[in-house]
Design a protein around this motif. Structure first.
Motif, PDB file in Angstrom:
ATOM      1  N   THR A 182     -10.474  -5.537  -8.290  1.00 38.17           N
ATOM      2  CA  THR A 182      -9.508  -6.847  -7.958  1.00 38.17           C
ATOM      3  C   THR A 182      -9.455  -8.111  -8.924  1.00 38.17           C
ATOM      4  O   THR A 182      -8.143  -7.940  -9.339  1.00 38.17           O
ATOM      5  N   SER A 183      -9.794  -7.413 -10.105  1.00 35.39           N
ATOM      6  CA  SER A 183      -9.920  -8.371 -11.144  1.00 35.39           C
ATOM      7  C   SER A 183      -8.499  -7.751 -11.917  1.00 35.39           C
ATOM      8  O   SER A 183      -8.014  -8.917 -13.044  1.00 35.39           O
ATOM      9  N   LEU A 184      -8.522  -6.948 -12.364  1.00 33.57           N
ATOM     10  CA  LEU A 184      -6.969  -6.027 -12.459  1.00 33.57           C
ATOM     11  C   LEU A 184      -5.898  -6.385 -12.030  1.00 33.57           C
ATOM     12  O   LEU A 184      -5.227  -7.072 -12.295  1.00 33.57           O
ATOM     13  N   ALA A 185      -6.250  -6.281 -10.792  1.00 30.84           N
ATOM     14  CA  ALA A 185      -5.036  -7.230  -9.576  1.00 30.84           C
ATOM     15  C   ALA A 185      -4.911  -8.364  -9.659  1.00 30.84           C
ATOM     16  O   ALA A 185      -3.505  -8.252 -10.410  1.00 30.84           O
ATOM     17  N   ALA A 186      -5.975  -9.242 -10.261  1.00 32.43           N
ATOM     18  CA  ALA A 186      -5.349 -10.536 -10.406  1.00 32.43           C
ATOM     19  C   ALA A 186      -5.028 -11.097 -11.808  1.00 32.43           C
ATOM     20  O   ALA A 186      -3.407 -11.931 -12.034  1.00 32.43           O
ATOM     21  N   GLU A 187      -5.106  -9.978 -12.973  1.00 32.47           N
ATOM     22  CA  GLU A 187      -4.168 -10.269 -13.553  1.00 32.47           C
ATOM     23  C   GLU A 187      -3.419  -9.950 -14.182  1.00 32.47           C
ATOM     24  O   GLU A 187      -2.387  -9.682 -15.143  1.00 32.47           O
ATOM     25  N   GLY A 188      -2.226  -8.767 -12.995  1.00 31.95           N
ATOM     26  CA  GLY A 188      -1.089  -9.054 -12.202  1.00 31.95           C
ATOM     27  C   GLY A 188      -0.925  -7.752 -12.747  1.00 31.95           C
ATOM     28  O   GLY A 188       0.351  -6.887 -12.883  1.00 31.95           O
ATOM     29  N   MET A 189      -1.731  -6.329 -12.651  1.00 28.96           N
ATOM     30  CA  MET A 189      -1.349  -5.065 -13.200  1.00 28.96           C
ATOM     31  C   MET A 189      -0.813  -4.792 -11.588  1.00 28.96           C
ATOM     32  O   MET A 189      -0.633  -5.202 -10.701  1.00 28.96           O
ATOM     33  N   THR A 190       0.294  -3.738 -12.017  1.00 27.97           N
ATOM     34  CA  THR A 190       0.920  -3.038 -10.853  1.00 27.97           C
ATOM     35  C   THR A 190      -0.108  -2.258 -10.227  1.00 27.97           C
ATOM     36  O   THR A 190      -0.679  -1.731 -11.298  1.00 27.97           O
ATOM     37  N   MET A 191      -0.084  -2.369  -9.145  1.00 26.04           N
ATOM     38  CA  MET A 191      -1.414  -1.594  -8.484  1.00 26.04           C
ATOM     39  C   MET A 191      -0.377  -0.287  -7.259  1.00 26.04           C
ATOM     40  O   MET A 191      -0.420  -0.762  -6.368  1.00 26.04           O
ATOM     41  N   LEU A 192      -0.640   0.714  -7.168  1.00 28.21           N
ATOM     42  CA  LEU A 192      -0.995   1.502  -5.805  1.00 28.21           C
ATOM     43  C   LEU A 192      -2.066   2.086  -5.473  1.00 28.21           C
ATOM     44  O   LEU A 192      -2.379   3.092  -6.303  1.00 28.21           O
ATOM     45  N   VAL A 193      -2.363   1.901  -4.398  1.00 29.89           N
ATOM     46  CA  VAL A 193      -3.979   2.158  -4.429  1.00 29.89           C
ATOM     47  C   VAL A 193      -3.885   2.654  -2.792  1.00 29.89           C
ATOM     48  O   VAL A 193      -4.220   2.253  -1.638  1.00 29.89           O
ATOM     49  N   VAL A 194      -4.742   3.900  -3.148  1.00 29.20           N
ATOM     50  CA  VAL A 194      -5.059   4.442  -1.783  1.00 29.20           C
ATOM     51  C   VAL A 194      -6.408   4.535  -1.674  1.00 29.20           C
ATOM     52  O   VAL A 194      -7.365   4.660  -1.937  1.00 29.20           O
ATOM     53  N   SER A 195      -6.313   3.607  -0.485  1.00 26.75           N
ATOM     54  CA  SER A 195      -8.279   3.355  -0.434  1.00 26.75           C
ATOM     55  C   SER A 195      -8.026   2.834   1.469  1.00 26.75           C
ATOM     56  O   SER A 195      -7.336   2.097   1.699  1.00 26.75           O
ATOM     57  N   HIS A 196      -9.291   2.735   1.921  1.00 27.72           N
ATOM     58  CA  HIS A 196      -9.769   2.233   2.964  1.00 27.72           C
ATOM     59  C   HIS A 196      -9.931   1.326   2.960  1.00 27.72           C
ATOM     60  O   HIS A 196     -10.953   0.536   4.070  1.00 27.72           O
ATOM     61  N   GLU A 197     -10.711   0.465   1.879  1.00 26.52           N
ATOM     62  CA  GLU A 197     -12.181  -1.104   2.185  1.00 26.52           C
ATOM     63  C   GLU A 197     -10.956  -1.684   2.341  1.00 26.52           C
ATOM     64  O   GLU A 197     -10.290  -2.069   1.336  1.00 26.52           O
ATOM     65  N   MET A 198     -10.764  -1.931   2.945  1.00 24.88           N
ATOM     66  CA  MET A 198     -10.768  -3.132   4.256  1.00 24.88           C
ATOM     67  C   MET A 198     -10.212  -4.043   3.650  1.00 24.88           C
ATOM     68  O   MET A 198     -10.137  -5.339   3.417  1.00 24.88           O
ATOM     69  N   GLY A 199     -11.995  -4.575   2.701  1.00 24.98           N
ATOM     70  CA  GLY A 199     -11.731  -6.053   2.367  1.00 24.98           C
ATOM     71  C   GLY A 199     -11.012  -6.030   0.846  1.00 24.98           C
ATOM     72  O   GLY A 199     -10.593  -6.749   0.569  1.00 24.98           O
ATOM     73  N   PHE A 200     -11.476  -4.873   0.205  1.00 24.27           N
ATOM     74  CA  PHE A 200     -10.381  -4.705  -0.601  1.00 24.27           C
ATOM     75  C   PHE A 200      -8.942  -5.024  -0.228  1.00 24.27           C
ATOM     76  O   PHE A 200      -7.633  -5.760  -0.992  1.00 24.27           O
ATOM     77  N   ALA A 201      -8.274  -4.303   1.163  1.00 29.92           N
ATOM     78  CA  ALA A 201      -6.808  -4.069   1.294  1.00 29.92           C
ATOM     79  C   ALA A 201      -6.327  -5.848   1.409  1.00 29.92           C
ATOM     80  O   ALA A 201      -5.222  -6.444   0.893  1.00 29.92           O
ATOM     81  N   ARG A 202      -7.169  -6.521   2.385  1.00 34.36           N
ATOM     82  CA  ARG A 202      -7.566  -8.097   3.287  1.00 34.36           C
ATOM     83  C   ARG A 202      -6.963  -9.189   1.556  1.00 34.36           C
ATOM     84  O   ARG A 202      -6.155 -10.277   1.222  1.00 34.36           O
ATOM     85  N   LYS A 203      -8.182  -8.502   0.068  1.00 39.48           N
ATOM     86  CA  LYS A 203      -8.349  -9.737  -0.597  1.00 39.48           C
ATOM     87  C   LYS A 203      -7.340  -8.925  -1.800  1.00 39.48           C
ATOM     88  O   LYS A 203      -7.247 -10.121  -2.469  1.00 39.48           O
ATOM     89  N   ALA A 204      -6.874  -8.288  -2.111  1.00 42.31           N
ATOM     90  CA  ALA A 204      -6.236  -8.003  -3.464  1.00 42.31           C
ATOM     91  C   ALA A 204      -4.890  -7.486  -2.993  1.00 42.31           C
ATOM     92  O   ALA A 204      -3.683  -7.538  -4.115  1.00 42.31           O
ATOM     93  N   ALA A 205      -3.951  -7.038  -1.427  1.00 42.49           N
ATOM     94  CA  ALA A 205      -2.805  -6.558  -1.367  1.00 42.49           C
ATOM     95  C   ALA A 205      -2.532  -7.242  -1.199  1.00 42.49           C
ATOM     96  O   ALA A 205      -2.116  -8.378  -0.668  1.00 42.49           O
TER      97      ALA A 205
END
Ligand SMILES: Nc1ncnc2c1ncn2[C@@H]1O[C@H](COP(=O)(O)OP(=O)(O)OP(=O)(O)O)[C@@H](O)[C@H]1O
Ligand SMILES: [Mg+2]
Length: 251
Positions: free
Chosen positions: A189-212
């Motif tokens: 999440t902090s990597l995403a907030a710092e502006g990294m371009t990310m493609l994430v396969v994950s079923h973690e809904m909390g992460f998807a809602r917060k960071a995607a």
């Protein structure tokens, strides 16, 4: 010639097709990931999520179509491929650290060997990265002496040491004990907030809602939905997505 600018997508897949024998594992894939964008890929087992990631850094060849990273077509082999691969960081479910190297050595190895960095520069960068993922005090240990969550954070630091333009994560938390999932997701999440371009396969809904910024839903090798997390979770449009969400939200 290729030219890159701020508006060039960091990843652009155009009409990508791939088969494993008779199995059409990627069908008509058109996918763009913009600079600084975080895209979460969801979908049932066998839908092609890992294969999609693996084609982006050429761990898997494609049949037809094109894949560009930062405006450069992925070369099939040679030096250009090595350079492009270094631009694409990848973190897998299993941590894939070198067992006989310390955590610090794991992080410095590729920058020295592939990027030609001096050992002292590589160590300085590595320590900053280990600090950032919260495991600088583990630097002299071997992977087996770390918890799964610490190993996965070491794997993230190792990828970041190559200064990738885009990071791919393939179910980075699914092999972890539950209490270690959040430390890895927090790092992402902090990597995403710092502006990294990310493609994430994950079923973690909390992460998807917060960071995607976007959720891409795959089924049978196809991208079936591509929308915002809110939209996808609240209003999945296809039966396949509804069925999938019903299953993962009910366990
Ligand atoms: N090297 C391979 N050779 C043949 N078939 C393969 C190979 N790798 C994957 N497949 C098949 O391709 C399909 C897609 O696999 P993939 O690993 O991309 O799915 P996935 O969406 O990542 O699934 P999971 O959620 O279980 O990780 C599956 O049917 C799988 O069995
Ligand atoms: Mg997979």
């Amino acid at each position: 010639m290729t030219s890159t600018s701020e508006s060039t997508p960091m990843v652009r897949m155009t009409d990508v097709q791939k088969h494993f024998g008779d199995l059409h594992v990627l069908r008509d894939i058109d996918l763009e990931v913009a600079r600084g964008e975080v895209v979460v890929v969801l979908g049932p087992s066998g839908s092609g999520k890992s294969t999609l990631c693996r084609t982006i850094n050429r761990l898997e060849p494609i049949d037809t179509g094109t894949i560009e990273v930062d405006g450069c077509l992925l070369a099939a082999e040679g030096k250009a491929l090595a350079a492009l691969r270094a631009d694409v960081g990848m973190v897998f479910q299993s941590f894939n650290l070198f067992a006989h190297k310390t955590i610090l050595e794991n992080v410095t190895l590729a920058p020295v060997k592939v990027r030609g960095m001096s050992k002292s520069d590589a160590e300085r960068t590595a320590l900053q990265l280990l600090e950032r993922v919260g495991i600088a005090n583990q630097r002299d240990k071997y992977p087996a002496q770390l918890s799964g969550g610490q190993q996965q954070r070491a794997a993230i630091a190792r990828s970041l040491a190559m200064k990738p333009k885009v990071m791919l994560f393939d179910e980075p938390t699914s092999a972890l004990d539950p209490e270690m999932v959040s430390e890895v997701l927090d790092t992402m999440t902090s990597l995403a907030a710092e502006g990294m371009t990310m493609l994430v396969v994950s079923h973690e809904m909390g992460f998807a809602r917060k960071a995607a910024h976007r959720v891409v839903f795959m089924s049978d090798g196809e991208i079936v939905e591509d929308s915002t997390p809110n939209d996808f979770f609240a209003n999945p449009r296809t039966d396949r997505a509804k069925d999938f969400l019903g299953k993962i939200l009910s366990h």
